[in-house]
Design a protein around this motif. Structure first.
Motif, PDB file in Angstrom:
ATOM      1  N   ALA A 152       0.859  -1.187   0.000  1.00 30.26           N
ATOM      2  CA  ALA A 152       0.000   0.000   0.000  1.00 30.26           C
ATOM      3  C   ALA A 152       0.893   1.233   0.000  1.00 30.26           C
ATOM      4  CB  ALA A 152      -0.905   0.006   1.230  1.00 30.26           C
ATOM      5  N   PHE A 153       0.479   2.253  -0.745  1.00 31.01           N
ATOM      6  CA  PHE A 153       1.246   3.495  -0.846  1.00 31.01           C
ATOM      7  C   PHE A 153       0.384   4.672  -0.402  1.00 31.01           C
ATOM      8  CE2 PHE A 153       3.116   0.740  -4.104  1.00 31.01           C
ATOM      9  CZ  PHE A 153       4.450   0.773  -3.731  1.00 31.01           C
ATOM     10  N   ARG A 154       1.011   5.559   0.337  1.00 31.91           N
ATOM     11  CA  ARG A 154       0.338   6.785   0.776  1.00 31.91           C
ATOM     12  C   ARG A 154       1.177   7.974   0.332  1.00 31.91           C
ATOM     13  NH1 ARG A 154       0.448  10.439   5.103  1.00 31.91           N
ATOM     14  NH2 ARG A 154      -1.589  11.098   5.910  1.00 31.91           N
ATOM     15  N   LYS A 155       0.513   8.991  -0.175  1.00 32.10           N
ATOM     16  CA  LYS A 155       1.193  10.190  -0.659  1.00 32.10           C
ATOM     17  C   LYS A 155       0.807  11.367   0.220  1.00 32.10           C
ATOM     18  CE  LYS A 155       1.751  12.953  -4.908  1.00 32.10           C
ATOM     19  NZ  LYS A 155       1.255  13.137  -6.287  1.00 32.10           N
ATOM     20  N   SER A 156       1.804  12.031   0.790  1.00 31.72           N
ATOM     21  CA  SER A 156       1.582  13.206   1.628  1.00 31.72           C
ATOM     22  C   SER A 156       2.069  14.434   0.876  1.00 31.72           C
ATOM     23  CB  SER A 156       2.336  13.060   2.956  1.00 31.72           C
ATOM     24  OG  SER A 156       2.154  14.204   3.760  1.00 31.72           O
ATOM     25  N   CYS A 157       1.155  15.329   0.548  1.00 31.56           N
ATOM     26  CA  CYS A 157       1.484  16.468  -0.310  1.00 31.56           C
ATOM     27  C   CYS A 157       1.308  17.782   0.437  1.00 31.56           C
ATOM     28  CB  CYS A 157       0.591  16.471  -1.543  1.00 31.56           C
ATOM     29  SG  CYS A 157       0.693  14.960  -2.500  1.00 31.56           S
ATOM     30  N   LYS A 158       1.916  18.809  -0.108  1.00 28.92           N
ATOM     31  CA  LYS A 158       1.762  20.145   0.443  1.00 28.92           C
ATOM     32  C   LYS A 158       1.446  21.105  -0.693  1.00 28.92           C
ATOM     33  CE  LYS A 158       6.770  20.986   0.327  1.00 28.92           C
ATOM     34  NZ  LYS A 158       7.964  21.256   1.141  1.00 28.92           N
ATOM     35  N   ILE A 159       0.720  22.160  -0.357  1.00 32.24           N
ATOM     36  CA  ILE A 159       0.356  23.163  -1.342  1.00 32.24           C
ATOM     37  C   ILE A 159       1.153  24.415  -1.033  1.00 32.24           C
ATOM     38  CG2 ILE A 159      -1.531  24.441  -2.400  1.00 32.24           C
ATOM     39  CD1 ILE A 159      -3.429  22.360  -1.250  1.00 32.24           C
ATOM     40  N   PRO A 160       2.158  24.734  -1.849  1.00 35.43           N
ATOM     41  CA  PRO A 160       2.960  25.936  -1.583  1.00 35.43           C
ATOM     42  C   PRO A 160       2.104  27.193  -1.597  1.00 35.43           C
ATOM     43  CG  PRO A 160       3.990  24.537  -3.253  1.00 35.43           C
ATOM     44  CD  PRO A 160       2.601  24.013  -3.043  1.00 35.43           C
ATOM     45  N   SER A 161       2.607  28.211  -0.971  1.00 42.23           N
ATOM     46  CA  SER A 161       1.897  29.490  -0.922  1.00 42.23           C
ATOM     47  C   SER A 161       1.579  29.979  -2.332  1.00 42.23           C
ATOM     48  CB  SER A 161       2.753  30.528  -0.191  1.00 42.23           C
ATOM     49  OG  SER A 161       2.103  31.769  -0.166  1.00 42.23           O
ATOM     50  N   GLY A 162       0.312  30.360  -2.537  1.00 40.16           N
ATOM     51  CA  GLY A 162      -0.105  30.874  -3.836  1.00 40.16           C
ATOM     52  C   GLY A 162      -0.598  29.816  -4.796  1.00 40.16           C
ATOM     53  N   ARG A 163      -0.414  28.532  -4.484  1.00 37.78           N
ATOM     54  CA  ARG A 163      -0.892  27.467  -5.360  1.00 37.78           C
ATOM     55  C   ARG A 163      -2.282  27.017  -4.917  1.00 37.78           C
ATOM     56  NH1 ARG A 163       1.543  28.039  -9.743  1.00 37.78           N
ATOM     57  NH2 ARG A 163       0.603  26.045 -10.351  1.00 37.78           N
TER      58      ARG A 163
END
Length: 716
Positions: A152-163
């Motif tokens: 199983a794979f989990r993806k942890s993402c972030k949204i940079p400022s302004g995106r």
């Protein structure tokens, strides 16, 4: 040099590529190659998921490259296709082992008081992210993927400022109809900026790794492929600068799907036990979409912070080497982390990135059971209404003997008097049913599903102690997969905190409210001004060993009852606070006594005082009970860590309760002197001398002192 002939050199070329057309060419070459290389493995995954859904009478269609139902023919049309889906039962039993929310804490980096405070704050952020990202549901999905496919794979993402991040607009939203018409779909999207961190489970169909790696952590490069609508692509990669190429409008409708992605897309069309000719949409059926390929390359000499590349079709959308701060957005811990993925393997396979799934091991036994059930059903239908041997010259039309009670059959006798004869059915031998039982027992052993784990009381087990031992042994047998699962959660939660620390650079009202609500045990933090960098890298999450395994509530209740019968809980049963906890453990908190209601009131008062509020003491409060709850809280070591203003509120409350108790126990000055009971020390008994040497009823010659003669503060 190509990926097919030498992966290491091809990756090196991709890492060194600077021209957009060269980058796109190498990424698409890797995508095309891997779509064929992993087809066999993906076919096994698909079979596993079909069986989990109860769709189990299958065969591989090599032309269509997918699983399809075994065709119905003249020869097999009378044979039923029963499915006793034990795979689903065993999978759910095992999934429940992993999906209990674990006990977690954030380690502090040092004894520095600032690190101690930051670790406490990180614990609050961790709980905020757990709620915000619906992690209960997310980890449930991860457990099912791991049990079905082995990984199983989990993806942890972030949204940079302004995106921004695209999300679907709910159908009851006021703008739904307008956006659906504008975007030409019944699933319109909108771009939001509220989320700073988000996470998702990525199907193994969508991830491709370094072909030379034998373990996930040894991968030199990772590529994620997702079919995305053009609207989603435009929202996600709009604009230019800081790594974004500004060419998103050049992406056209061209979903070039490999067989690997086609299989993954077909999952949404699986219907329980009902396969016809195959599943999934062919590439020409998917409109207004393209395949987005995200590539992550580990740190190299040329790119010491790693590299991230995004390609859609023939267009380069993002290249981190052109960003203001070049390198992978997920470069953390000096390069130990360089991509957003964490993983869990159910059963490792030596020499392979992938693992062995539980479902895959159960399928052969499930096929045996299904075939025996089909045979039993066929035998049941024929044993009562048997077959007929009909001479060819008897002139009886085919299928005219239907077994209707009292049916008359006209026939022409043969030259030797031949006539139709009924063939009596024969019951299946007992060995067939024994084989079924053996197959089921094998499934039970493979899945480690002891009776106690499936909610059944084993034969011969009559005491709580025996049940606890069996329960402990059943959990111990799952210790290795559970250990790997807890490490998976640790890595995932740590990555979430790292992302939050990186992108939460400006407080927002929504997050402030959420954090404030969850921070009743943390003091000294102004959430209105808090930003991510205040975590000071105190983000390493630790899971308490074994805490993901749900404990048996019934066993715990029986143990408490046995302790009470043995007389080992007198203090607990007489303490309103502890008694309240016991009732809650038994699920009957509605049966609280008046004293236990006061315990709940005291707990609420404590919660309010921690927030700086001071509710008044009511006339109906029971100070006897509430002062005990208050004192218990004030005795805890962490109480000294609260601000002085909060501690003063607690002292004020304690003094009010103490004063109320003193008033309740005080004796009025004009109250008569209590008369001792006969036989009490110093009290004479009739006919016998007392402490003063006089017998009862005999005057002492001294009268009582007047109130004025009493010492100050005494009661007359």
């Amino acid at each position: 040099m190509s990926f097919a002939t030498d992966f290491d050199i091809a990756i090196s070329q991709l890492d060194g590529a600077t021209q957009a057309d060269q980058i796109v060419k190498l990424v698409n070459e890797w995508y095309d190659m891997e779509g064929q290389n992993r087809l066999l493995r993906a076919a096994v995954w698909m079979q596993n998921i079909h069986f989990l859904a109860g769709d189990q009478w299958l065969r591989w269609n090599d032309q269509q490259k997918r699983w399809a139902s075994i065709p119905v023919t003249q020869a097999n049309r009378s044979i039923d296709r029963p499915v006793s889906n034990y795979i689903l039962v065993y999978t759910n039993t095992n999934a429940s082992t992993f999906t209990n929310k674990p006990t977690m804490s954030v380690d502090q980096n040092s004894e520095d008081p600032r690190d101690k405070t930051s670790a406490q704050v990180a614990n609050v952020v961790k709980e905020y992210l757990w709620e915000e990202l619906d992690k209960d549901e997310m980890y449930d999905e991860a457990a099912l993927w791991g049990l079905s496919t082995g990984i199983a794979f989990r993806k942890s993402c972030k949204i940079p400022s302004g995106r921004k991040i695209p999300v679907e607009i709910p159908k009851d939203h006021p703008t739904y109809a307008e956006e659906a018409a504008k975007q030409g779909t019944d699933r319109p999207l909108k771009a939001i900026t509220e989320k700073k961190v988000y996470a998702e489970i990525v199907p193994p169909f969508n991830l491709t790794f370094d072909g030379m790696a034998k373990r996930f952590k040894d991968c030199g490069a990772i590529m994620e492929c997702q079919i995305r609508r053009l609207e989603w692509i435009k929202m996600s990669y709009a604009g230019s600068g800081n790594g974004y190429t500004g060419k998103v409008d050049e992406v056209k409708d061209d979903p070039k799907l490999t067989n690997l992605l086609t299989m993954g897309e077909s999952l949404r069309d699986i219907i329980e036990g009902n396969t016809t000719t195959g599943y999934g949409k062919s590439p020409n059926e998917i409109k207004n979409a393209n395949v987005v390929k995200e590539v992550y390359i580990r740190p190299t000499e040329k790119h010491p912070r790693g590299r991230m590349i995004v390609v859609a079709g023939e267009v380069l959308l993002y290249d981190s080497s052109m960003a203001t701060k070049p390198g992978s957005p997920y470069f953390y811990n000096d390069g130990k982390i360089w991509h957003p993925y964490t993983y869990w393997i159910y059963q490792p396979l030596p020499g392979s990135v992938y693992g062995i799934s539980l479902v895959q091991q159960l399928i052969p036994k499930q096929r045996t059971i299904n075939s025996i059930d089909a045979l039993a059903a066929y035998n049941r239908k024929t044993i009562g209404v048997g077959q007929w041997l009909i001479p060819s010259m008897s002139n009886i039309p085919d299928e005219s003997i239907v077994g209707v009670p009292g049916q008359n059959v006209t026939y022409t006798p043969g030259p030797r008097g031949e006539k139709p004869e009924k063939v009596q059915g024969t019951p299946l031998p007992q060995q067939v049913y024994e084989e079924r039982n053996l197959a089921l027992a094998d499934m039970d052993r493979i899945a480690n599903s002891a009776d106690v784990r499936t909610g059944q009381n084993p034969k011969g087990v009559t005491t709580v102690g025996q049940l606890m031992i069996l329960n402990e042994n059943a959990r111990q047998a799952m210790s290795k997969p559970v250990d790997r699962w807890e490490k998976f959660i640790e890595r995932s939660e740590t990555l979430d905190l790292l992302n939050f620390q990186s992108v939460y650079i400006e407080p927002d009202e929504y997050t402030i409210k959420k954090l404030t609500k969850l921070s009743k045990d943390v003091t000294g933090t102004d959430w209105a001004t808090f930003i991510g960098e205040e975590l000071r890298d105190n983000v390493n999450v630790r899971v308490e060993k074994g805490s993901t395994i749900a404990k048996s509530r019934v066993v715990m209740q029986e143990m408490i009852l046995n302790l009470a019968k043995a007389g080992l809980l007198p203090d607990v049963l007489s303490d309103p606070y502890q008694h309240k906890l016991l009732l809650e453990k038994f699920g009957v908190s509605d049966l609280l006594t008046e004293a236990e209601v006061d315990v709940k009131k005291a707990e609420k008062v404590i919660e309010l005082m921690l927030q700086g509020q001071y509710p008044p003491v009511e006339a109906f409060d029971n100070p006897d009970v509430q002062i005990i709850v208050l004192a218990r809280f004030m005795k805890q070591p962490k109480f000294m860590e609260y601000p002085a203003t909060v501690r003063l509120l607690f002292k004020r409350r304690f003094d009010e309760y103490a004063a109320a108790l003193a008033r309740a126990n005080a004796v009025p000055d004009n109250a008569p002197e209590p008369k001792p009971a006969p036989g009490a020390p110093g009290e004479p008994v009739a006919g016998k001398p007392g402490a003063n040497g006089k017998a009862a009823g005999v005057p002492s010659g001294k009268g009582p002192k007047s109130p004025a003669a009493q010492p100050a503060g005494t009661i007359a």
